[in-house]
Design a protein around this motif. Sequence first.
Motif, PDB file in Angstrom:
ATOM      1  N   TRP A 146      -8.153  -0.722  -1.088  1.00 31.55           N
ATOM      2  CA  TRP A 146      -6.936  -1.476  -0.729  1.00 31.55           C
ATOM      3  C   TRP A 146      -7.417  -2.792  -0.113  1.00 31.55           C
ATOM      4  CZ3 TRP A 146      -3.570   0.680  -3.449  1.00 31.55           C
ATOM      5  CH2 TRP A 146      -3.166   2.006  -3.369  1.00 31.55           C
ATOM      6  N   ARG A 177       0.815  -1.221   0.000  1.00 28.48           N
ATOM      7  CA  ARG A 177       0.000   0.000   0.000  1.00 28.48           C
ATOM      8  C   ARG A 177       0.851   1.274   0.000  1.00 28.48           C
ATOM      9  NH1 ARG A 177      -3.763  -1.319   4.160  1.00 28.48           N
ATOM     10  NH2 ARG A 177      -1.832  -1.323   5.307  1.00 28.48           N
ATOM     11  N   ILE A 234      -3.527  -6.039  -2.204  1.00 31.28           N
ATOM     12  CA  ILE A 234      -2.244  -5.680  -1.576  1.00 31.28           C
ATOM     13  C   ILE A 234      -1.863  -6.708  -0.514  1.00 31.28           C
ATOM     14  CG2 ILE A 234      -2.451  -3.194  -1.965  1.00 31.28           C
ATOM     15  CD1 ILE A 234      -3.282  -3.016   1.062  1.00 31.28           C
ATOM     16  N   THR A 273       0.646   3.945  -2.803  1.00 30.56           N
ATOM     17  CA  THR A 273       0.098   5.267  -2.451  1.00 30.56           C
ATOM     18  C   THR A 273       0.997   6.374  -2.987  1.00 30.56           C
ATOM     19  OG1 THR A 273      -0.930   4.362  -0.448  1.00 30.56           O
ATOM     20  CG2 THR A 273      -0.640   6.745  -0.521  1.00 30.56           C
ATOM     21  N   THR A 316      -4.310   2.972   6.053  1.00 31.49           N
ATOM     22  CA  THR A 316      -4.459   3.733   4.805  1.00 31.49           C
ATOM     23  C   THR A 316      -4.186   5.212   5.050  1.00 31.49           C
ATOM     24  OG1 THR A 316      -5.999   2.142   3.888  1.00 31.49           O
ATOM     25  CG2 THR A 316      -6.088   4.354   2.964  1.00 31.49           C
TER      26      THR A 316
END
Length: 185
Positions: free
Chosen positions: A96, A3, A158, A7, A26
């Motif tokens: 995600w 992630r 992920i 990102t 997140t």
Amino acid sequence: MHRFSATKRLLDLIGDLPVVSNLGPTTDELWHAGHRDRNFYTYGSMGLCSSIALGVALSTDDKVISLDGDGSLLMNMGAIATISRESPANLIVVVWDNEQWAQTGNQASHTAFGTDLARVAEGCGIEKTATVTDEEELESALMQALEQDGPWFIVAKIREEAESMPVAPNEPELTLHRFRASYGA
Ligand SMILES: Cc1ncc(C[n+]2csc(CCOP(=O)(O)OP(=O)(O)O)c2C)c(N)n1
Ligand SMILES: [Mg+2]
């Protein structure tokens, strides 16, 4: 795909566009990947990330990116149907999907047992869906989503990293005012 790295790649693609992020890892990883005025971090409000992003999308012409989590969306699956009903062309939901509730101890979620959130979105009437498993696929899905009308629903598979990121500052009121001020409100 991880992630944090994904990102950073997403932030490189989207310029100044607003991002609403799911609680927990997140939000922490978005903050570390690139804290910015147009990041709207959600804290504690599990299940509401894409609902908040929907509200933002209905209030601006900008493309709006929701970075949601599988466990949170599973808890509020009606949000997907509402997104389809409202059908904002400018909303891009990225889920995600680590197949777990990572924040609370890595318990396996339903997506580890066959629930396919992209197919749920299709069943709700969202036509633009994708499932991606590496950063190149994510980047190409995002580029399409940035260029073409949505709503888009992208499930990004992920894997959790062994070490989690330090927790980002918990600043709900500041986040609200900073994000609004970025739109001159
Ligand atoms: C209503 C509610 N129930 C439970 C929690 C506790 N909780 C916080 S994060 C989380 C897991 C979220 O899972 P997911 O969306 O998949 O994100 P991940 O942690 O895997 O990144 C849970 C159960 C909460 N904050 N609110
Ligand atoms: Mg999860």
